[in-house]
Motif scaffolding. Structure first.
Motif, mmCIF file in Angstrom:
data_model
loop_
_atom_site.group_PDB
_atom_site.id
_atom_site.type_symbol
_atom_site.label_atom_id
_atom_site.label_comp_id
_atom_site.label_asym_id
_atom_site.label_seq_id
_atom_site.Cartn_x
_atom_site.Cartn_y
_atom_site.Cartn_z
ATOM 1 N N UNK A 27 25.423 38.429 42.443
ATOM 2 C CA UNK A 27 25.829 38.869 41.109
ATOM 3 C C UNK A 27 26.719 40.106 41.248
ATOM 4 N N UNK A 28 27.724 40.247 40.362
ATOM 5 C CA UNK A 28 28.590 41.425 40.458
ATOM 6 C C UNK A 28 27.809 42.692 40.090
ATOM 7 N N UNK A 29 28.201 43.794 40.685
ATOM 8 C CA UNK A 29 27.509 45.057 40.407
ATOM 9 C C UNK A 29 27.893 45.623 39.039
ATOM 10 N N UNK A 30 29.098 45.308 38.549
ATOM 11 C CA UNK A 30 29.540 45.782 37.235
ATOM 12 C C UNK A 30 29.518 44.625 36.248
ATOM 13 N N UNK A 31 29.284 44.926 34.957
ATOM 14 C CA UNK A 31 29.287 43.841 33.979
ATOM 15 C C UNK A 31 30.686 43.274 33.794
ATOM 16 N N UNK A 32 30.731 42.046 33.369
ATOM 17 C CA UNK A 32 31.997 41.359 33.136
ATOM 18 C C UNK A 32 32.404 41.601 31.688
ATOM 19 N N UNK A 33 33.601 42.132 31.467
ATOM 20 C CA UNK A 33 34.119 42.379 30.126
ATOM 21 C C UNK A 33 35.209 41.378 29.814
ATOM 22 N N UNK A 34 35.091 40.769 28.636
ATOM 23 C CA UNK A 34 36.107 39.822 28.189
ATOM 24 C C UNK A 34 36.611 40.304 26.840
#
Length: 63
Positions: A27-34
């Motif tokens: 899982x990525x360490x930073x959240x995904x922003x869309x």
């Protein structure tokens, strides 16, 4: 002869084990922003028969 075959088989087994591909899913360490900018426009066309248009105009108190 048997020692040679045994050593070759051990060597091949070690070689094949070293070349086994691995896949890791993390899982990525930073959240995904869309960010989405959506503009929706619509037009509604109402087609009324001429006779019905006359009725609506003559009795404009209906609506």
């Amino acid at each position: 002869m048997r020692i040679g075959l045994l050593s070759i088989s051990i060597l091949l087994t070690g070689f094949l084990a070293a070349c086994t591909p691995t896949v890791k899913v993390e899982a990525p360490s930073e959240p995904i922003n869309i960010n989405l900018n959506v503009k929706i426009q619509h037009e509604i066309y109402i087609k009324v028969d001429k006779e019905l248009d006359n009725i609506l105009n003559s009795s404009s108190g209906l609506f």
